[in-house]
Design an enzyme around this catalytic site. Structure first.
Site, short mmCIF file in Angstrom:
data_model
loop_
_atom_site.label_atom_id
_atom_site.label_comp_id
_atom_site.label_asym_id
_atom_site.label_seq_id
_atom_site.Cartn_x
_atom_site.Cartn_y
_atom_site.Cartn_z
N GLY A 7 0.87 -1.18 0.00
CA GLY A 7 0.00 0.00 0.00
C GLY A 7 0.90 1.22 0.00
N ALA A 8 0.88 1.95 -1.12
CA ALA A 8 1.74 3.14 -1.25
C ALA A 8 0.93 4.41 -1.02
CB ALA A 8 2.38 3.17 -2.64
N VAL A 27 -0.81 6.08 4.54
CA VAL A 27 -0.15 5.41 5.67
C VAL A 27 1.12 4.72 5.19
CG1 VAL A 27 -0.35 3.68 7.49
CG2 VAL A 27 -2.37 5.01 6.84
N GLY A 28 1.03 4.01 4.06
CA GLY A 28 2.18 3.24 3.57
C GLY A 28 3.38 4.13 3.25
N ASP A 66 2.28 -1.69 -4.48
CA ASP A 66 0.89 -1.23 -4.63
C ASP A 66 0.36 -1.82 -5.93
OD1 ASP A 66 -0.64 1.47 -3.19
OD2 ASP A 66 -1.48 0.70 -5.07
N VAL A 82 -2.32 -2.98 9.30
CA VAL A 82 -2.80 -1.62 9.58
C VAL A 82 -4.20 -1.40 8.99
CG1 VAL A 82 -2.30 0.85 9.26
CG2 VAL A 82 -0.42 -0.75 9.60
N ASN A 124 -8.02 -1.39 7.95
CA ASN A 124 -9.21 -1.48 8.81
C ASN A 124 -10.35 -2.23 8.14
OD1 ASN A 124 -8.82 -0.17 11.38
ND2 ASN A 124 -8.37 1.69 10.22
N ARG A 174 -2.80 8.59 20.96
CA ARG A 174 -3.82 9.65 20.96
C ARG A 174 -4.19 10.01 22.40
NH1 ARG A 174 -7.06 7.05 15.83
NH2 ARG A 174 -6.02 8.34 14.27
N HIS A 193 -10.14 -2.01 17.78
CA HIS A 193 -9.85 -0.67 17.27
C HIS A 193 -11.14 -0.11 16.70
CE1 HIS A 193 -7.50 2.59 15.79
NE2 HIS A 193 -7.59 2.26 14.53
N1 APR Z 1 -2.52 -4.51 -3.21
C1 APR Z 1 -1.70 -3.48 -2.92
N2 APR Z 1 -2.13 -2.23 -2.69
C2 APR Z 1 -3.45 -2.01 -2.75
C3 APR Z 1 -4.38 -3.04 -3.03
C4 APR Z 1 -3.85 -4.33 -3.27
N3 APR Z 1 -4.65 -5.36 -3.55
N4 APR Z 1 -5.61 -2.49 -3.01
C5 APR Z 1 -5.48 -1.19 -2.72
N5 APR Z 1 -4.17 -0.89 -2.56
C6 APR Z 1 -3.55 0.41 -2.29
C7 APR Z 1 -4.24 1.57 -2.98
O1 APR Z 1 -3.89 1.62 -4.37
C8 APR Z 1 -3.70 2.75 -2.20
O2 APR Z 1 -2.51 3.27 -2.76
O3 APR Z 1 -3.65 0.74 -0.91
C9 APR Z 1 -3.39 2.15 -0.81
C10 APR Z 1 -4.24 2.73 0.30
O4 APR Z 1 -3.87 4.06 0.46
P1 APR Z 1 -4.86 5.22 0.90
O5 APR Z 1 -6.11 5.14 0.08
O6 APR Z 1 -4.08 6.49 0.93
O7 APR Z 1 -5.30 4.79 2.38
P2 APR Z 1 -4.47 5.03 3.73
O8 APR Z 1 -4.88 6.31 4.34
O9 APR Z 1 -3.05 4.76 3.49
O10 APR Z 1 -5.11 3.87 4.63
C11 APR Z 1 -4.85 2.51 4.34
O11 APR Z 1 -4.97 1.84 6.63
O12 APR Z 1 -5.49 3.12 8.47
C12 APR Z 1 -5.97 2.18 7.56
O13 APR Z 1 -8.35 2.57 7.42
C13 APR Z 1 -7.13 2.72 6.75
O14 APR Z 1 -7.73 0.64 5.68
C14 APR Z 1 -7.04 1.88 5.51
C15 APR Z 1 -5.55 1.62 5.35
#
Ligand code: APR
Length: 312
Positions: free
Chosen positions: A9-10, A13-14, A33, A119, A121, A152, A176
């Site tokens: 996940g880039a 959070v990632g 990602d 991480v 949810n 927090r 959580h």
């Molecule tokens: N494989 C890899 N990456 C993926 C996949 C997958 N199958 N599906 C989605 N992603 C990537 C998305 O392309 C996106 O870049 O996961 C990333 C999620 O990033 P954001 O949408 O910015 O979400 P983020 O705020 O990082 O939160 C990620 O963590 O805190 C929890 O609730 C939050 O479930 C959420 C996760």
């Protein structure tokens, strides 16, 4: 030997976790990602910051190629969708269950000895999904929630008492979500329980703000959910493991009878070291605290049952 950490996940959070891992020189970082270009672009951007930030971590980003995570020591799974205003963490269940299961399965093939830090949810349910899909032992599937919720709580205690955050300690147990169980009795400022320093009404207000901490930020950001503190929390866990610190941190762990809870991931005090979860620490709870923890466990169990139904 340098450690290797994969971040799946880039997104917010990632990418933030990758930045902190590199800046702390905890190891080389691989970002994975499904998006084309994004992981490579963020990795390159972080690499170009390295001369200024003064670290030599190698950061790479790939699209869909799990072989890049081969033999990673730790894999931080942040893949999935994040909350928007009006959504609860549980609204993410169906989508993120499929994503997290797929990721965990792929990781198990390329990095069978790795430790998973989840991480995505809804956190406790996603730990189950990763546990089942990876087939990893319970000590190597760990959920990031308690460290964030406690941070927090600590931030709010420090604000209220105008003391350094470094003086604060706090414990939050349970799932959580809205049913999380902050424990004021075990929350201190320089060792002094906050029950000695704050009125019950003030403590209750802080507890409520902690429970609502994620939603408060979603309400402000509007387009996504919190990521600086969640990334910090995941990196603190990774650091405890990579440095074999035997650090006591509240994490989502698979319980097999501890706290009277069986076959369920939920937030409890754990000891983190090279093996992942080295110990689940059972602390004495009052009747009301134990009841609140059971109530939280019931909420997590309901989500796990929903996942089983969704799988058919
Ligand atoms: N494989 C890899 N990456 C993926 C996949 C997958 N199958 N599906 C989605 N992603 C990537 C998305 O392309 C996106 O870049 O996961 C990333 C999620 O990033 P954001 O949408 O910015 O979400 P983020 O705020 O990082 O939160 C990620 O963590 O805190 C929890 O609730 C939050 O479930 C959420 C996760």
């Amino acid at each position: 030997m340098k450690h290797k950490i994969a971040v799946v996940g880039a997104g917010n959070v990632g990418a933030t976790a990758a930045m902190r891992l590199a800046e702390k020189e905890l190891g080389d970082v691989v970002i994975i990602d499904i998006l084309e270009g994004v992981p490579a672009g963020k990795a390159l951007d972080l690499t170009e910051a390295a001369p200024i930030e003064k670290h030599d971590a190698k950061i790479t980003g790939v699209t869909g190629d799990y072989s890049a995570a081969a033999d990673a020591d730790i894999v931080i799974i942040t893949a999935g969708i994040a909350r928007k205003p009006g959504m609860s963490r549980d609204d993410l269940l169906a989508t993120n269950m499929g994503i997290v299961s797929g990721v965990a399965k792929s990781i198990a093939e390329v990095a069978p000895e790795s430790i998973l830090i989840i991480v995505s949810n809804p956190l406790d349910a996603m730990c189950h999904a990763a546990f089942e899909a990876s087939g990893f032992p319970k000590n190597r599937v760990i959920g990031m929630a308690g460290v964030l919720d406690s941070a927090r709580f600590r931030a709010f205690i420090a604000m209220e008492l105008n003391v350094s955050v470094e003086n604060t300690h706090a414990f939050v147990l349970g799932g959580h979500g809205d049913t999380m169980v902050p424990l004021p009795r075990y929350s201190t400022v320089a060792g002094i329980p906050i029950t000695e320093l704050l009125s019950p009404a003030k403590i209750e207000a802080i507890v409520q703000r902690t429970r609502n901490g994620g939603a408060e930020i979603v309400g402000l950001l509007k387009t996504g959910s919190a990521y600086y503190a969640p990334a910090s929390a995941a990196v603190e866990m990774a650091e405890a493991i990579l440095k074999d610190k035997h650090k006591v941190l509240p994490c989502a762990a698979y319980l097999e009878g501890e706290y009277g809870i069986k076959d369920l991931f939920i937030g409890v005090p754990t000891k983190l070291g090279a093996a992942g979860i080295e110990e689940i620490i059972e602390i004495n709870l009052t009747g009301a605290e134990a009841e609140a923890l059971q109530h939280s466990a019931d909420a997590v169990r309901a989500l796990v049952q929903d996942m089983a139904r969704l799988k058919g």
